[in-house]
Design an enzyme around this catalytic site. Sequence first.
Site, mmCIF file in Angstrom:
data_model
loop_
_atom_site.group_PDB
_atom_site.id
_atom_site.type_symbol
_atom_site.label_atom_id
_atom_site.label_comp_id
_atom_site.label_asym_id
_atom_site.label_seq_id
_atom_site.Cartn_x
_atom_site.Cartn_y
_atom_site.Cartn_z
ATOM 1 N N CYS A 149 20.974 -20.568 9.867
ATOM 2 C CA CYS A 149 19.830 -21.392 10.316
ATOM 3 C C CYS A 149 20.281 -22.749 10.843
ATOM 4 O O CYS A 149 19.604 -23.360 11.668
ATOM 5 C CB CYS A 149 18.843 -21.595 9.175
ATOM 6 S SG CYS A 149 18.248 -20.047 8.512
ATOM 7 N N ASN A 180 10.897 -16.724 11.766
ATOM 8 C CA ASN A 180 12.139 -17.493 11.620
ATOM 9 C C ASN A 180 13.231 -16.791 12.435
ATOM 10 O O ASN A 180 13.646 -15.686 12.081
ATOM 11 C CB ASN A 180 12.490 -17.560 10.127
ATOM 12 C CG ASN A 180 13.790 -18.301 9.851
ATOM 13 O OD1 ASN A 180 14.592 -18.541 10.755
ATOM 14 N ND2 ASN A 180 13.992 -18.655 8.598
ATOM 15 N N HIS A 229 14.026 -26.765 12.036
ATOM 16 C CA HIS A 229 14.287 -25.323 12.038
ATOM 17 C C HIS A 229 13.038 -24.638 11.476
ATOM 18 O O HIS A 229 12.481 -25.074 10.470
ATOM 19 C CB HIS A 229 15.511 -25.030 11.181
ATOM 20 C CG HIS A 229 15.564 -23.618 10.704
ATOM 21 N ND1 HIS A 229 15.510 -22.553 11.579
ATOM 22 C CD2 HIS A 229 15.622 -23.081 9.459
ATOM 23 C CE1 HIS A 229 15.539 -21.428 10.881
ATOM 24 N NE2 HIS A 229 15.612 -21.717 9.601
HETATM 25 O O1 UT7 Z 1 15.642 -20.254 7.158
HETATM 26 C C1 UT7 Z 1 15.918 -20.737 5.873
HETATM 27 C C2 UT7 Z 1 15.787 -19.681 4.925
HETATM 28 N N1 UT7 Z 1 14.495 -19.301 4.466
HETATM 29 C C3 UT7 Z 1 13.579 -20.120 3.928
HETATM 30 O O2 UT7 Z 1 13.573 -21.306 4.037
HETATM 31 C C4 UT7 Z 1 12.534 -19.450 3.081
HETATM 32 C C5 UT7 Z 1 12.266 -20.202 1.816
HETATM 33 N N2 UT7 Z 1 11.401 -19.468 0.897
HETATM 34 C C6 UT7 Z 1 10.136 -19.136 1.193
HETATM 35 O O3 UT7 Z 1 9.662 -19.443 2.266
HETATM 36 C C7 UT7 Z 1 9.306 -18.420 0.138
HETATM 37 O O4 UT7 Z 1 10.041 -18.343 -1.054
HETATM 38 C C8 UT7 Z 1 8.877 -16.994 0.587
HETATM 39 C C9 UT7 Z 1 7.827 -17.114 1.675
HETATM 40 C C10 UT7 Z 1 10.051 -16.214 1.065
HETATM 41 C C11 UT7 Z 1 8.255 -16.230 -0.583
HETATM 42 O O5 UT7 Z 1 7.174 -16.976 -1.119
HETATM 43 P P1 UT7 Z 1 7.102 -17.206 -2.680
HETATM 44 O O6 UT7 Z 1 5.862 -17.957 -2.934
HETATM 45 O O7 UT7 Z 1 8.380 -17.850 -3.132
HETATM 46 O O8 UT7 Z 1 6.949 -15.754 -3.236
HETATM 47 P P2 UT7 Z 1 7.845 -14.986 -4.309
HETATM 48 O O9 UT7 Z 1 9.109 -14.508 -3.733
HETATM 49 O O10 UT7 Z 1 7.904 -15.776 -5.589
HETATM 50 O O11 UT7 Z 1 6.917 -13.720 -4.601
HETATM 51 C C12 UT7 Z 1 5.591 -13.859 -5.140
HETATM 52 C C13 UT7 Z 1 4.945 -12.492 -5.196
HETATM 53 C C14 UT7 Z 1 5.819 -11.437 -5.867
HETATM 54 O O12 UT7 Z 1 4.980 -10.559 -6.557
HETATM 55 P P3 UT7 Z 1 4.771 -10.706 -8.162
HETATM 56 O O13 UT7 Z 1 6.146 -10.567 -8.758
HETATM 57 O O14 UT7 Z 1 4.193 -12.071 -8.366
HETATM 58 O O15 UT7 Z 1 3.842 -9.589 -8.487
HETATM 59 C C15 UT7 Z 1 6.434 -10.699 -4.699
HETATM 60 O O16 UT7 Z 1 6.788 -9.384 -5.014
HETATM 61 O O17 UT7 Z 1 4.708 -12.011 -3.877
HETATM 62 C C16 UT7 Z 1 5.298 -10.720 -3.693
HETATM 63 N N3 UT7 Z 1 5.751 -10.624 -2.309
HETATM 64 C C17 UT7 Z 1 4.933 -10.172 -1.327
HETATM 65 N N4 UT7 Z 1 3.665 -9.750 -1.330
HETATM 66 C C18 UT7 Z 1 3.126 -9.378 -0.156
HETATM 67 C C19 UT7 Z 1 6.946 -10.934 -1.780
HETATM 68 N N5 UT7 Z 1 6.936 -10.700 -0.455
HETATM 69 C C20 UT7 Z 1 5.710 -10.230 -0.154
HETATM 70 C C21 UT7 Z 1 5.092 -9.828 1.047
HETATM 71 N N6 UT7 Z 1 3.808 -9.408 0.987
HETATM 72 N N7 UT7 Z 1 5.743 -9.859 2.232
#
Ligand code: UT7
Length: 335
Positions: free
Chosen positions: A115, A292, A262
């Site tokens: 990134c 992204n 970014h």
């Molecule tokens: O380019 C630089 C690199 N990337 C970034 O900067 C990304 C940084 N991180 C993020 O943007 C966020 O962490 C994400 C958008 C990737 C994820 O959001 P989050 O609020 O951290 O979600 P999480 O990973 O803690 O997951 C929460 C819940 C989980 O379910 P449970 O365990 O609470 O039942 C996941 O399984 O959301 C679920 N989940 C989804 N649900 C629907 C994870 N991905 C998805 C999805 N659709 N695509």
Amino acid sequence: MYQSRISGLGKYLPENVVTNKDLSKIMDTSDEWIQERTGIRERRHIRKGSEDTTASMGAAAARIAIERAGIQTEEIELILFATLSPDYYFPGSGVLVQELLEIPTCPAMDIRNQCSGFIYALSTADQFIKTGMYKNILVIGSENHSGGLDMTTRGRGVSVIFGDGAGAAVITREENPERGVLSSHLHSEGKFAEELSLIGPSTNRWVPEILEANDPSDESYFPFMNGQLVFKNAVVRFSEVIMEGLQANKLSPEAIDMLIPHQANLRISQFVQKKFGLQDHQVYNNIQHYGNTTAGSIPIALTEAWEEGQVKEGDLLVLAAFGSGFTWGSAIIRW
Ligand code: UT7
């Protein structure tokens, strides 16, 4: 010492639009979840069977940037190609662009900083211009993510975020010391290397070993992201490195005309916007449409902002990135 400035910009996005609704048909996700957590509405994916590759998209963006810079392709003296999804394991995609652009021969270097790749490449170009070694350098950020993502529910935490596309900039010698790239600032912290990574296949896991294991449940073929850890580090590092750039130039946040972060997550951009007290028109975001695109994201956003007339002569521009490595960086530019 010379100064460097961006003299031409271009972008290329594959035509195939993939909406959140499209993704919800192939994995357990929803438009609501994706928009709420990331701001993304749609992204581009190279259509299966299309001739687009990481290098060809980069070359397409580069042709536009070169034309807008008002130079001939033969005048490019160095290609810096930032990507985490090169066409081949080796050689790098920079040499493929040199061939596609029909530049007889020139040095070509791939930059492996994910990134932050475009900022690292821009900073590298700036150093070559400053020393007087080259006058025109082509910097490209291009990614083909879609072919390598786990498009099942197992991979949804990563695969809904990333998109394909390329952006390019021609970096040119500038005699006016008050114009162009005023400074750039680069960092890495390898203790987090595996928190956002694609481990196999690699020299840690050579192909014969993978073939022998023949294990379809092996997730190391796909990118892994510890999303919450990445998010927490991103908001801190973005803020730090922007402030570092401003301070190096004895500027305060009020001096910023346009911040182009970014495009990692709209929530990260909004956090940074608030931190620096910027208005909506001072922060450029297009993650809603492209997701992204890692190394492609800043040059695509910068090109689009410039095409829309949102970047004007004399403006103070701040570019900032954070991502896998972890790596992060910023560039302060007087347009
Ligand atoms: O380019 C630089 C690199 N990337 C970034 O900067 C990304 C940084 N991180 C993020 O943007 C966020 O962490 C994400 C958008 C990737 C994820 O959001 P989050 O609020 O951290 O979600 P999480 O990973 O803690 O997951 C929460 C819940 C989980 O379910 P449970 O365990 O609470 O039942 C996941 O399984 O959301 C679920 N989940 C989804 N649900 C629907 C994870 N991905 C998805 C999805 N659709 N695509």
